[in-house]
Design an enzyme around this catalytic site. Structure first.
Site, PDB file in Angstrom:
ATOM      1  N   SER A  23       6.920   0.728  14.471  1.00 14.84           N
ATOM      2  CA  SER A  23       5.947   0.991  15.539  1.00 14.84           C
ATOM      3  C   SER A  23       6.551   1.847  16.641  1.00 14.84           C
ATOM      4  CB  SER A  23       5.448  -0.330  16.143  1.00 14.84           C
ATOM      5  OG  SER A  23       4.801  -1.100  15.179  1.00 14.84           O
ATOM      6  N   ASP A  49       6.819   5.678   6.318  1.00 21.95           N
ATOM      7  CA  ASP A  49       5.896   5.935   7.431  1.00 21.95           C
ATOM      8  C   ASP A  49       6.441   6.977   8.390  1.00 21.95           C
ATOM      9  OD1 ASP A  49       4.392   3.897   6.276  1.00 21.95           O
ATOM     10  OD2 ASP A  49       3.784   3.086   8.222  1.00 21.95           O
ATOM     11  N   ASN A  94       0.128   5.903   3.483  1.00 26.66           N
ATOM     12  CA  ASN A  94      -0.593   4.711   3.959  1.00 26.66           C
ATOM     13  C   ASN A  94      -0.067   4.317   5.332  1.00 26.66           C
ATOM     14  OD1 ASN A  94      -2.408   2.606   3.904  1.00 26.66           O
ATOM     15  ND2 ASN A  94      -1.185   1.291   2.590  1.00 26.66           N
ATOM     16  N   ASP A 316       1.870  -9.354  12.071  1.00 23.06           N
ATOM     17  CA  ASP A 316       2.786  -8.977  10.990  1.00 23.06           C
ATOM     18  C   ASP A 316       3.801 -10.082  10.717  1.00 23.06           C
ATOM     19  OD1 ASP A 316       1.464  -6.609  10.699  1.00 23.06           O
ATOM     20  OD2 ASP A 316       2.925  -5.406  11.789  1.00 23.06           O
ATOM     21  N   LYS A 343      -5.052  -4.475   6.809  1.00 21.69           N
ATOM     22  CA  LYS A 343      -3.696  -3.913   6.823  1.00 21.69           C
ATOM     23  C   LYS A 343      -3.444  -3.147   5.522  1.00 21.69           C
ATOM     24  CE  LYS A 343      -2.227  -5.786  10.792  1.00 21.69           C
ATOM     25  NZ  LYS A 343      -1.471  -5.087  11.848  1.00 21.69           N
ATOM     26  N   GLU A 344      -2.167  -3.082   5.102  1.00 17.87           N
ATOM     27  CA  GLU A 344      -1.826  -2.320   3.895  1.00 17.87           C
ATOM     28  C   GLU A 344      -2.589  -2.819   2.666  1.00 17.87           C
ATOM     29  OE1 GLU A 344       1.543  -1.350   6.633  1.00 17.87           O
ATOM     30  OE2 GLU A 344       0.062  -2.924   6.386  1.00 17.87           O
ATOM     31  N   ARG A 347      -4.402  -8.884   3.353  1.00 14.88           N
ATOM     32  CA  ARG A 347      -3.263  -9.795   3.335  1.00 14.88           C
ATOM     33  C   ARG A 347      -3.668 -11.267   3.257  1.00 14.88           C
ATOM     34  NH1 ARG A 347       0.701  -6.595   7.651  1.00 14.88           N
ATOM     35  NH2 ARG A 347       1.723  -5.296   6.083  1.00 14.88           N
ATOM     36  N   HIS A 390       4.696  -3.755   1.792  1.00 14.83           N
ATOM     37  CA  HIS A 390       6.098  -4.084   2.072  1.00 14.83           C
ATOM     38  C   HIS A 390       6.289  -5.518   2.558  1.00 14.83           C
ATOM     39  CE1 HIS A 390       5.521  -2.973   6.560  1.00 14.83           C
ATOM     40  NE2 HIS A 390       4.341  -2.864   5.973  1.00 14.83           N
ATOM     41  N   ARG A 391       5.359  -6.002   3.379  1.00 15.54           N
ATOM     42  CA  ARG A 391       5.548  -7.353   3.954  1.00 15.54           C
ATOM     43  C   ARG A 391       5.334  -8.453   2.910  1.00 15.54           C
ATOM     44  NH1 ARG A 391       7.369  -6.210   8.508  1.00 15.54           N
ATOM     45  NH2 ARG A 391       6.478  -4.580   9.820  1.00 15.54           N
TER      46      ARG A 391
END
Length: 432
Positions: A23, A49, A94, A316, A343-344, A347, A390-391
């Site tokens: 961020s 990113d 993304n 997150d 989100k990505e 989730r 990723h998370r």
């Protein structure tokens, strides 16, 4: 590598220095590009990113020098808006931290008028951007949808942001407000931004306001309901800007230590501007022993118990609580997390699905998740789908702290924020 299997870990111990925050990295690069003067950004995150943001800035005429290890970038500021050439198309993968702020910044009036297209991966085309575009249109910007209303790809003409009163919905993503705030000082008039609904993820707005101040611009924040920004301003380079370690990335190591060990995470501390540092407070409420320093947070193992908490302020890092909850006594409920769904990946659905695979009893609500714990011997060996998120990959590494291995599919998806995550996690892992 299509999958990685983590064998059971008996203890996790040591010290880790965090890579830079995603961020903060992308905000710093954009502010440095718009500012007067040259900015040396240090401890920059080297990830997908950030690469998308750097590629976009280069295409927009920003000159920069990147160090060999890609963690230091010297950016020559434009001292104002981007100069857009017709026919330019920017692919942003993304990366929401590139797509949202660039959407607003590219509306700013340049010396010559042109149109630029912003696009990305298929998942990016499913991530909403309507609330930001609606706000920009109110301020006189020229943005249109190229495929589905409310979603990228977008075509943007740099005709300018006029100023005036703008209403923006704050209930889905704080990135929309962040984007508008960062562009607002370069608008042609003063901007009064009114928030509609409840503003989610307020700590991320605190990051934005703090960084804008570092680049010479102050914003009047009236209780997160109204933000007043003077137009016709300039950002001014602070000369050097050091990116803090990623507090969201800290969560996996702190949680692992709370479950089974003792880990010191350096690169963030008690004065961090990142809201996700408050993840450590949640661990403390669960029973972990937490020590705060100027530039570190340390977590030590203790008997953990479930919590029932609103985690809207740390969306997150809250994902890490979902897997940590399996090791606590009593159920855990994570509330007010609807924005997990945009989100990505979705989730909430993904987390519920994968937790059930390892044997957990889970209730998935519209904006909450309820998780029952497991005894160490009750975990099932599962292949964890990561949904190119990723998370998801990093959260489920914690399952190896049980008596059962865990297999993570597509582990390389951590490249979005932490390409070396599994290597670092392994370095701290002790097996009998």
């Amino acid at each position: 590598m299509k999958a990685i299997t983590l064998e059971p870990i008996s203890r996790i111990e040591g010290e880790i220095n965090l890579p830079g925050s995603k961020s903060l990295s992308n905000r710093a690069l954009l502010l440095a590009a718009l500012a007067k003067g040259t900015t040396t950004v240090t401890n920059l995150l080297d990830s997908d990113d950030i690469r998308h943001m750097l590629n976009a800035l280069k295409a927009l005429g920003v000159n920069y020098q990147l160090s060999e290890d890609k963690t230091c970038c010297e950016v020559e500021g434009l001292g104002g808006a981007f100069q857009v050439e017709n026919g330019l198309s920017l692919f942003l993968g993304n990366a929401g931290t590139a797509m949202r702020p660039l959407t607003a910044a590219l509306c700013l009036k340049g010396d010559t008028e042109g149109e630029v297209i912003l696009t990305g991966e298929p998942r990016m085309k499913e991530r909403p951007i309507k609330h930001l575009v609606d706000a920009l249109l109110q301020a006189g910007a020229n943005v249109r949808y190229l495929e589905n209303d409310g979603y990228p790809p977008l075509a943007i003409r740099n005709q300018g942001i006029k100023g005036g009163v703008v209403k923006i919905d704050g209930s889905i993503s704080s990135q929309f407000l962040t984007a508008l705030l960062m562009a607002a000082p370069l608008a042609e008039g003063d901007l009064d931004i009114y928030i509609v609904g409840d503003l989610v993820s307020k700590p991320y707005i605190d990051i934005t306001l703090a960084m804008m101040k570092d680049f010479g611009v102050s914003v009047e924040n009236q209780h997160y309901q109204v933000f007043k920004v003077k137009g016709n301003q300039s950002y001014v380079s602070p000369g050097k800007y050091m990116v803090e370690g990623d507090a969201s990335s800290a969560s996996y190591f702190l949680a692992a230590a709370a479950i089974k060990g003792n880990v010191k995470v350096t690169g963030i501390g008690k004065h961090s501007i990142q809201g996700d540092r408050l993840f450590a407070d949640v661990l403390e409420k669960m029973g972990a022993k937490i020590t705060w320093g100027e530039d570190f947070i340390q977590a030590e193992q203790a008997e953990l118990h479930g919590v029932d908490m609103d985690m809207n302020h740390i969306p997150d890092a809250a994902m890490t609580i979902a897997t940590t909850a399996l090791f606590a006594k009593g159920e855990t409920v994570i509330r007010n997390i609807y924005n997990w769904r945009v989100k990505e990946t979705d989730r909430l659905a993904a987390m519920a699905t994968e937790l059930r695979k390892v044997g957990a009893e889970v209730e998935e609500g519209e904006d909450f998740i309820r998780i029952q714990p497991l005894a160490l011997s009750q975990f099932k060996h599962a292949e964890i789908e990561t949904y190119n998120d990723h998370r998801m990959a990093m959260c489920f590494a914690l399952i190896a702290l049980s008596d059962t291995p865990v297999t993570i599919l597509d582990p390389k998806c951590t490249a979005k924020t932490f390409p070396t995550f599994f290597d670092e996690f392994e370095k701290l892992s002790i097996r009998n």
